[in-house]
Design an enzyme around this catalytic site. Structure first.
Site, PDB file in Angstrom:
ATOM      1  N   GLY A 114       0.823  -1.207   0.000  1.00 25.68           N
ATOM      2  CA  GLY A 114       0.000   0.000   0.000  1.00 25.68           C
ATOM      3  C   GLY A 114       0.856   1.255   0.000  1.00 25.68           C
ATOM      4  O   GLY A 114       0.609   2.209  -0.738  1.00 25.68           O
ATOM      5  N   ARG A 172       7.245   1.914   1.186  1.00 27.70           N
ATOM      6  CA  ARG A 172       7.542   0.494   1.349  1.00 27.70           C
ATOM      7  C   ARG A 172       8.000  -0.096   0.005  1.00 27.70           C
ATOM      8  O   ARG A 172       8.885  -0.953  -0.035  1.00 27.70           O
ATOM      9  CB  ARG A 172       6.306  -0.240   1.866  1.00 27.70           C
ATOM     10  CG  ARG A 172       6.543  -1.697   2.010  1.00 27.70           C
ATOM     11  CD  ARG A 172       6.125  -2.281   3.334  1.00 27.70           C
ATOM     12  NE  ARG A 172       6.936  -1.955   4.479  1.00 27.70           N
ATOM     13  CZ  ARG A 172       6.755  -2.506   5.672  1.00 27.70           C
ATOM     14  NH1 ARG A 172       5.795  -3.381   5.845  1.00 27.70           N
ATOM     15  NH2 ARG A 172       7.519  -2.175   6.692  1.00 27.70           N
ATOM     16  N   ARG A 231       2.217  11.649  -8.049  1.00 29.42           N
ATOM     17  CA  ARG A 231       1.547  11.581  -6.740  1.00 29.42           C
ATOM     18  C   ARG A 231       2.366  10.833  -5.690  1.00 29.42           C
ATOM     19  O   ARG A 231       1.811  10.282  -4.721  1.00 29.42           O
ATOM     20  CB  ARG A 231       0.168  10.922  -6.845  1.00 29.42           C
ATOM     21  CG  ARG A 231      -0.854  11.826  -7.498  1.00 29.42           C
ATOM     22  CD  ARG A 231      -2.197  11.146  -7.647  1.00 29.42           C
ATOM     23  NE  ARG A 231      -3.074  12.000  -8.415  1.00 29.42           N
ATOM     24  CZ  ARG A 231      -4.136  12.645  -7.918  1.00 29.42           C
ATOM     25  NH1 ARG A 231      -4.473  12.492  -6.669  1.00 29.42           N
ATOM     26  NH2 ARG A 231      -4.871  13.407  -8.687  1.00 29.42           N
ATOM     27  N   ARG A 247      -0.420  -8.346  -4.120  1.00 24.83           N
ATOM     28  CA  ARG A 247      -0.512  -7.351  -3.045  1.00 24.83           C
ATOM     29  C   ARG A 247       0.130  -7.912  -1.800  1.00 24.83           C
ATOM     30  O   ARG A 247      -0.112  -9.070  -1.427  1.00 24.83           O
ATOM     31  CB  ARG A 247      -1.983  -7.004  -2.778  1.00 24.83           C
ATOM     32  CG  ARG A 247      -2.211  -6.350  -1.437  1.00 24.83           C
ATOM     33  CD  ARG A 247      -3.545  -5.682  -1.283  1.00 24.83           C
ATOM     34  NE  ARG A 247      -3.942  -5.558   0.107  1.00 24.83           N
ATOM     35  CZ  ARG A 247      -3.366  -4.767   1.014  1.00 24.83           C
ATOM     36  NH1 ARG A 247      -2.339  -4.006   0.682  1.00 24.83           N
ATOM     37  NH2 ARG A 247      -3.792  -4.731   2.266  1.00 24.83           N
ATOM     38  N   SER A 284      -0.865  -5.299   5.157  1.00 23.26           N
ATOM     39  CA  SER A 284      -1.119  -5.633   6.553  1.00 23.26           C
ATOM     40  C   SER A 284      -2.625  -5.733   6.756  1.00 23.26           C
ATOM     41  O   SER A 284      -3.401  -5.246   5.939  1.00 23.26           O
ATOM     42  CB  SER A 284      -0.524  -4.566   7.474  1.00 23.26           C
ATOM     43  OG  SER A 284      -1.160  -3.334   7.244  1.00 23.26           O
ATOM     44  N   ASP A 327      -2.255  -6.139  13.586  1.00 24.13           N
ATOM     45  CA  ASP A 327      -2.986  -5.854  14.818  1.00 24.13           C
ATOM     46  C   ASP A 327      -4.166  -6.817  14.882  1.00 24.13           C
ATOM     47  O   ASP A 327      -4.478  -7.475  13.889  1.00 24.13           O
ATOM     48  CB  ASP A 327      -3.473  -4.398  14.840  1.00 24.13           C
ATOM     49  CG  ASP A 327      -4.170  -3.998  13.558  1.00 24.13           C
ATOM     50  OD1 ASP A 327      -3.476  -3.596  12.599  1.00 24.13           O
ATOM     51  OD2 ASP A 327      -5.410  -4.117  13.481  1.00 24.13           O
ATOM     52  N   ARG A 342       7.792  -7.464  13.996  1.00 24.73           N
ATOM     53  CA  ARG A 342       7.140  -6.922  12.823  1.00 24.73           C
ATOM     54  C   ARG A 342       8.003  -7.117  11.577  1.00 24.73           C
ATOM     55  O   ARG A 342       7.525  -7.511  10.532  1.00 24.73           O
ATOM     56  CB  ARG A 342       6.897  -5.415  12.992  1.00 24.73           C
ATOM     57  CG  ARG A 342       5.501  -5.074  13.380  1.00 24.73           C
ATOM     58  CD  ARG A 342       5.361  -3.574  13.565  1.00 24.73           C
ATOM     59  NE  ARG A 342       4.421  -3.299  14.622  1.00 24.73           N
ATOM     60  CZ  ARG A 342       3.102  -3.224  14.441  1.00 24.73           C
ATOM     61  NH1 ARG A 342       2.596  -3.381  13.251  1.00 24.73           N
ATOM     62  NH2 ARG A 342       2.306  -2.994  15.445  1.00 24.73           N
TER      63      ARG A 342
HETATM   64  N1  HPA Z   1      -8.804  -2.656   9.309  1.00 28.53           N
HETATM   65  C1  HPA Z   1      -8.589  -2.375   8.018  1.00 28.53           C
HETATM   66  N2  HPA Z   1      -7.400  -2.419   7.462  1.00 28.53           N
HETATM   67  C2  HPA Z   1      -6.355  -2.759   8.230  1.00 28.53           C
HETATM   68  C3  HPA Z   1      -6.500  -3.057   9.569  1.00 28.53           C
HETATM   69  C4  HPA Z   1      -7.814  -2.999  10.130  1.00 28.53           C
HETATM   70  O1  HPA Z   1      -8.007  -3.247  11.325  1.00 28.53           O
HETATM   71  N3  HPA Z   1      -5.286  -3.351  10.069  1.00 28.53           N
HETATM   72  C5  HPA Z   1      -4.402  -3.253   9.053  1.00 28.53           C
HETATM   73  N4  HPA Z   1      -5.052  -2.890   7.927  1.00 28.53           N
END
Ligand code: HPA
Length: 232
Positions: free
Chosen positions: A21, A25, A44, A88, A91, A205, A218
Site C-alpha cells: 500500500g 515500502r 503523486r 498485493r 497488513s 494488529d 514486525r
Molecule cells: N482494518 C482495516 N485495514 C487494516 C487493519 C484494520 O483493522 N489493520 C491493518 N489494515
C-alpha cells in the site's frame, strides 16, 4: 506515453508487480531486495520501481489505501502495461481467535462492503478470488519457510473507522480471518482483465486480542511475506 497516474513507458514495468500500500515500502523493497533498480513512477509520489530478483525482472509499486486507489493502479498495470500478475503485500487486522499478530494470512477469497462490483452489472454476487496457481505456490512457500500461515476469507472494507460497533463481529462470525482494504478490487480487476492476482498479508494488529508487537517481530513477519512474494 504514460497514464494520468503512472509516468512509465510501456516496457518499463515487469510482468509481475508486487504492490504494497505504502509507496515508501515499495522503495524500501526495491532498495533491500532488488538489483539494477530503475524508478519508473513518481506521479503523486506513488513510487514504482523495476529491478531484478535472482536474475528475474520484477517491479514493485505502491497501490495506496482503499479499493478506489488500488483499483486505478492495478487496472492500468493490467490493461496499459501488459502486466500479468499483481501480488498485493499488505497488513491486516486479525478477526479470529486462531489468527495471531505476525501470522501470514493469504486471501483465498475477498469479501467486501464496497460497491466496486456494481460496474460489471452481474445479476448476482461475484466472489472475488485469487489465482489458484499463485495461491497454491504461496502456501507451499510459506510452509517451507515455517511461517504461521492461515488461508481463507478476508474482508476488504471501504471503512477503517466504522460507525457500527458490531461491524467486525458480523464478519468474524462468518469465519473471515482478517480485515484489510484492497484485495477485493484487485481480485475483480484481475478477473475482468483475465489476469492473475494474489493478496498476502501480515497481521499487524488484532481486533479481539490485546496484541503488542515489537519492531523486530514486525520486521520478521514482513520479511517472510516479502520472500514468499518475491519467489512467486
Ligand atoms: N482494518 C482495516 N485495514 C487494516 C487493519 C484494520 O483493522 N489493520 C491493518 N489494515
Amino acid at each position: 506515453m504514460g497514464t494520468p497516474h503512472n509516468a512509465a513507458e510501456k516496457g518499463q514495468i515487469a510482468k509481475t508487480v508486487l504492490m504494497p500500500g505504502d509507496p515508501l515500502r515499495a522503495k524500501y523493497i526495491a532498495d533491500t531486495y532488488l538489483e539494477n533498480v530503475v524508478c519508473f513512477n513518481t506521479v503523486r509520489n506513488m513510487l514504482g520501481y523495476t529491478g531484478t530478483y535472482k536474475g528475474k525482472k520484477i517491479s514493485v509499486m505502491g497501490g495506496g489505501m482503499g479499493m478506489p486507489s488500488i483499483g486505478i493502479y492495478s487496472y492500468e498495470l493490467y490493461h496499459f502495461y501488459d502486466v500479468d500478475q499483481i501480488i498485493r503485500i499488505g497488513s491486516a487486522g486479525g478477526l479470529q481467535d486462531d489468527v495471531d499478530v505476525m501470522d501470514i494470512v493469504i486471501g483465498m477469497g475477498a469479501c467486501t462492503n464496497s460497491n466496486y462490483a456494481e460496474q460489471y452489472e452481474i445479476p448476482g454476487t461475484f466472489a472475488p478470488i485469487p489465482d489458484y496457481g499463485l495461491l497454491e505456490k504461496a502456501v507451499n512457500l510459506a510452509r517451507e519457510k515455517g511461517a504461521n500461515v492461515k488461508v481463507g476469507n478476508i474482508l476488504s472494507s471501504d471503512v477503517f473507522y466504522h460507525d457500527r460497533e458490531d461491524f467486525n463481529d458480523r464478519w468474524r462470525r462468518m469465519g473471515v480471518l482478517a480485515i484489510e482494504m484492497e484485495a477485493a478490487a484487485l481480485y475483480m480487476n484481475a478477473a475482468r482483465a483475465g489476469k492473475k492476482a494474489l493478496c498476502i498479508l501480515t497481521v499487524s494488529d488484532h481486533l479481539y486480542k490485546e496484541a503488542s508487537l515489537g519492531a523486530r517481530e514486525r520486521e520478521t513477519g514482513f520479511h517472510q511475506m516479502m520472500e514468499i512474494a518475491l519467489e512467486l
